[in-house]
Design an enzyme around this catalytic site. Structure first.
Site, PDB file in Angstrom:
ATOM      1  N   CYS A  77       0.839  -1.093   0.052  1.00  0.00           N
ATOM      2  CA  CYS A  77      -0.052   0.239  -0.236  1.00  0.00           C
ATOM      3  C   CYS A  77       0.807   1.002  -0.263  1.00  0.00           C
ATOM      4  O   CYS A  77       1.096   1.354  -0.605  1.00  0.00           O
ATOM      5  CB  CYS A  77      -0.965  -0.250   1.333  1.00  0.00           C
ATOM      6  N   HIS A 175      -4.178  -4.572  -0.738  1.00  0.00           N
ATOM      7  CA  HIS A 175      -3.550  -5.669   1.017  1.00  0.00           C
ATOM      8  C   HIS A 175      -3.557  -7.189   0.980  1.00  0.00           C
ATOM      9  O   HIS A 175      -5.094  -7.729   1.278  1.00  0.00           O
ATOM     10  CB  HIS A 175      -4.707  -5.159   1.817  1.00  0.00           C
ATOM     11  N   GLU A 177      -2.374  -8.827   3.667  1.00  0.00           N
ATOM     12  CA  GLU A 177      -2.883  -9.609   4.819  1.00  0.00           C
ATOM     13  C   GLU A 177      -4.611  -9.417   5.033  1.00  0.00           C
ATOM     14  O   GLU A 177      -5.160 -10.095   5.914  1.00  0.00           O
ATOM     15  CB  GLU A 177      -2.566  -9.188   5.677  1.00  0.00           C
TER      16      GLU A 177
END
Length: 197
Positions: A77, A175, A177
């Protein structure tokens, strides 16, 4: 395997640490140069505003350390955007690894882009096992335009680079994650990358 997440006060680092733990690895959070240099893999996260994040990097002299790293580095990001030449956000000079200038989405689209979007034109071992047009989770108002270092493309009003690579440096605008199974696979692929520098 030593995985270090750069902890410079501008990242959503706990969720990345937990995502790596779910893959069976432990990640160390650190802003220490020696710790970062001895890592097998380095993750450079970022959430927030570009100019204040760069100030934090400069204050800890990590702006000098990161560009000289030789092992695989993954910017996530804002981390990816700070690896670029510059960002319109706060008129910020970046680390200059990716030869592209980050700009703001036009007011023809809702800003920030929040939610799931597709990635296509996948061109790297980072995307092994990932389908074309897979959905990833994004939250951003600024983007890297298409450039020679793009290894994935997304579309939001215009096409832009949703992932970049140059040598041992990788960057993803999304992202991983927070991107379910596919995101976990990308993190796993990054951990499994062999150094090629």
């Amino acid at each position: 395997m030593k995985i270090v997440i750069i902890n410079y006060g501008a990242g959503n680092i706990q969720s990345i640490k937990f995502a790596i733990k779910r893959l069976g690895f432990e990640a160390i959070l650190s802003d220490e140069e020696a710790e970062i240099r001895t890592a097998d893999k380095v993750i450079f996260p970022g959430v927030g505003e570009a100019s204040s994040a760069m100030q934090k990097l400069r204050a800890s002299e990590l702006d000098k350390v990161i560009p000289t790293l030789k092992q695989p580095v993954l910017g996530i990001c804002l981390g990816m955007q700070l690896l670029c030449n510059s960002s319109e956000e706060g008129n910020t000079k970046g680390l200059g690894i990716f030869d592209v200038d980050v700009v703001k989405f036009s007011n023809r689209v809702k800003v920030p882009q929040i939610g799931w979007n597709q990635i296509s034109n996948l061109k790297s071992g980072l995307f092994e096992g990932i389908s074309e047009n897979e959905f990833m989770y994004l939250v951003h108002s600024f983007y890297a335009p298409l450039c020679k270092e793009a290894i994935a493309i997304s579309e939001y009003g215009i096409q832009y680079a949703s992932a970049l690579q140059k040598d041992n440096f990788y960057g993803v605008q999304f992202h991983p994650e927070k991107s379910s199974t596919a995101g976990a696979q990308i993190l796993k692929n990054f951990i499994n990358l062999t150094s090629h520098v």
